[in-house]
Design an enzyme around this catalytic site. Structure first.
Site, PDB file in Angstrom:
ATOM      1  CB  ALA A   1       7.002   9.536  -4.512  1.00  0.00           C
ATOM      2  CD  GLN A   2       7.877  13.348 -10.778  1.00  0.00           C
ATOM      3  OE1 GLN A   2       7.013  13.866 -11.488  1.00  0.00           O
ATOM      4  NE2 GLN A   2       9.061  13.902 -10.564  1.00  0.00           N
TER       5      GLN A   2
ATOM      6  CG  ASP B   1      10.277   2.582  -4.926  1.00  0.00           C
ATOM      7  OD1 ASP B   1      10.498   3.489  -5.744  1.00  0.00           O
ATOM      8  OD2 ASP B   1       9.868   2.788  -3.773  1.00  0.00           O
TER       9      ASP B   1
ATOM     10  CE  LYS C   1       8.831  17.666   0.045  1.00  0.00           C
ATOM     11  NZ  LYS C   1       9.481  16.644  -0.801  1.00  0.00           N
TER      12      LYS C   1
ATOM     13  CB  ALA D   1      -0.943  -0.003   1.200  1.00  0.00           C
TER      14      ALA D   1
ATOM     15  CD  GLU E   1      12.803  16.335   0.879  1.00  0.00           C
ATOM     16  OE1 GLU E   1      12.052  17.231   0.464  1.00  0.00           O
ATOM     17  OE2 GLU E   1      12.481  15.126   0.888  1.00  0.00           O
TER      18      GLU E   1
ATOM     19  CB  ALA F   1       2.812   2.037  -7.310  1.00  0.00           C
TER      20      ALA F   1
ATOM     21  CE  LYS G   1       5.897  -5.417   9.456  1.00  0.00           C
ATOM     22  NZ  LYS G   1       7.379  -5.230   9.440  1.00  0.00           N
TER      23      LYS G   1
END
Length: 392
Positions: A305-306, A290, A365, A9, A162, A12, A32
């Site tokens: 992520a995009q 990924d 952001k 989850a 970050e 994607a 999980k």
């Protein structure tokens, strides 16, 4: 009725699940945890910005149709021949499978790195880092050992920078809380490459480096991590850095279950897919995020992520089309740019090739968070979660 399983989850997986729901296709999502966590914001949870659970979305709040089943379990292996997914809580048979199980840290064979460092892999590890740093400050009050106040962050990509930005904002608060002079704290970011944030322009890298340096971070580029012992980082040139906190953000690789299941994988363990995000080894299996070795113009797409978010609806639509004998649509990734926060107030990045920096970069952001929440759960979710995760 054909059974569709969605494994994982993440970005994607959740976008695939919501799209299947809109397609009125029954499916089972296995994850999980009972929540979806915002992976790209875990540096905020680790760096003390907000409470960790604020970076989660309950799966039940997103998937609401009775034909959308959720099973909280952990995937152990995939038997492609028998079409069975083995989980800790039992087996799940499938006719069609969507694999979006995310990533693990890549340590590049650096001796001792896996055993002697922490990494941001999920919400639990982000909480572990956060709690560990605070314990180190507490322990310093007991023995006055400066090593407790030295933090090493390995890797100066998006996650590493970050995280350093968040720590730069959090450290002064910890110093006030524990009555420790800020000058005692040593925050080092160590990177083997000659610059930070390779995904943005050189001018923006300079802006980011200057901002973090002014906040108190030491950015050490062209410095290679050779080995890690407990509490000690060994650098090239025989230099050692003793630190109470060692965090690795230097790379990722796909979930090892893909390799173990016999898929054709690249050097990062991602399973090869065709233009429809369909496994080249098994036509009933679709892979995204990924986990997917997807190429565009002969070059592999980066695990961002995009792209994972964009893959989700394509995975769902192509599974639906394949099941019903309809033409599938090729995946075309759209790089909308990269935004890097440098703490809660400022950031740098490129939006559709337009550079943004400073307060505008930080605001961009924050707006990107609202955009994703809206994509995932519409206006309702965006309204419900904005106050929890957005800093405006």
């Amino acid at each position: 009725m054909a059974k569709i399983l969605v494994l994982g989850a993440g970005y994607a997986g959740m976008m695939a699940a919501t799209s299947l729901e809109r397609n009125n296709e029954p499916f089972t999502l296995i994850n999980k945890h009972p929540y979806h966590y915002l992976t790209t914001l875990l540096h905020e949870a680790a760096g003390g910005r907000k409470e960790p659970m604020q970076y989660t979305v309950k799966i039940a709040d997103v998937l609401r149709k009775p034909t959308s089943e959720f099973v909280q379990d952990e995937v152990v292996s995939i038997d492609r021949e028998k079409k069975v997914v083995h989980c800790k809580g039992g087996d799940q048979a499938y006719d069609y499978l969507i694999i979006t199980m995310g990533w693990i840290s890549e340590y590049f064979g650096i001796p001792g790195m896996k055993e002697n460092s922490m990494s941001i892999q999920n919400l639990d590890t982000a909480v572990e880092i956060r709690n560990h740093i605070e314990r180190e400050f507490q322990t310093y009050l007991e023995d006055n050992d400066d090593r407790h106040l030295r933090i090493v962050v390995g890797g100066a990509g998006l996650t590493g920078i970050e995280l350093v930005g968040e720590l730069c904002d959090w450290i002064p608060k910890l110093c006030i809380q524990y009555n420790i002079p800020k000058s005692k704290v040593d925050l080092q970011n160590i990177e083997a490459m000659p610059s930070i944030l390779p995904m943005v322009s050189e001018s923006l890298r300079e802006v980011a480096a200057r901002a973090l340096t002014e906040k108190g971070a030491r950015l050490r580029t062209n410095t290679k991590l050779m080995k890690v012992d407990p509490g000690v980082v060994h650098l090239d040139g025989d230099e050692t850095v003793e630190a109470g906190t060692i965090i690795w953000t230097g790379g990722v690789r796909a979930n090892p279950i893909l390799t173990e299941a016999g898929f054709t994988v690249d050097r990062r363990g991602r399973a090869k897919v065709n233009e429809f995000l369909q496994s080249v080894d098994d036509s009933n299996i679709f892979i995204g995020g990924d986990c997917a070795w997807a190429e565009e113009d002969g070059r592999p797409l980066p695990p961002t992520a995009q792209f994972a978010t964009q893959m989700g609806p394509v995975l769902a639509n192509n599974v639906t089309s394949f099941m019903h004998g309809q033409p599938m649509q090729p995946f075309q990734g759209h790089n909308l740019g990269t935004l890097a926060s440098l703490g809660s107030e400022i950031g740098v990045g490129q939006m559709m090739s337009i550079p943004v920096k400073g307060v505008i970069g930080g605001l961009a952001k924050e707006v990107s968070k609202i955009k994703y929440l809206w994509q995932l759960g519409g206006v309702r979710l965006a309204v419900d979660k904005t106050n929890e995760v957005v800093h405006l």
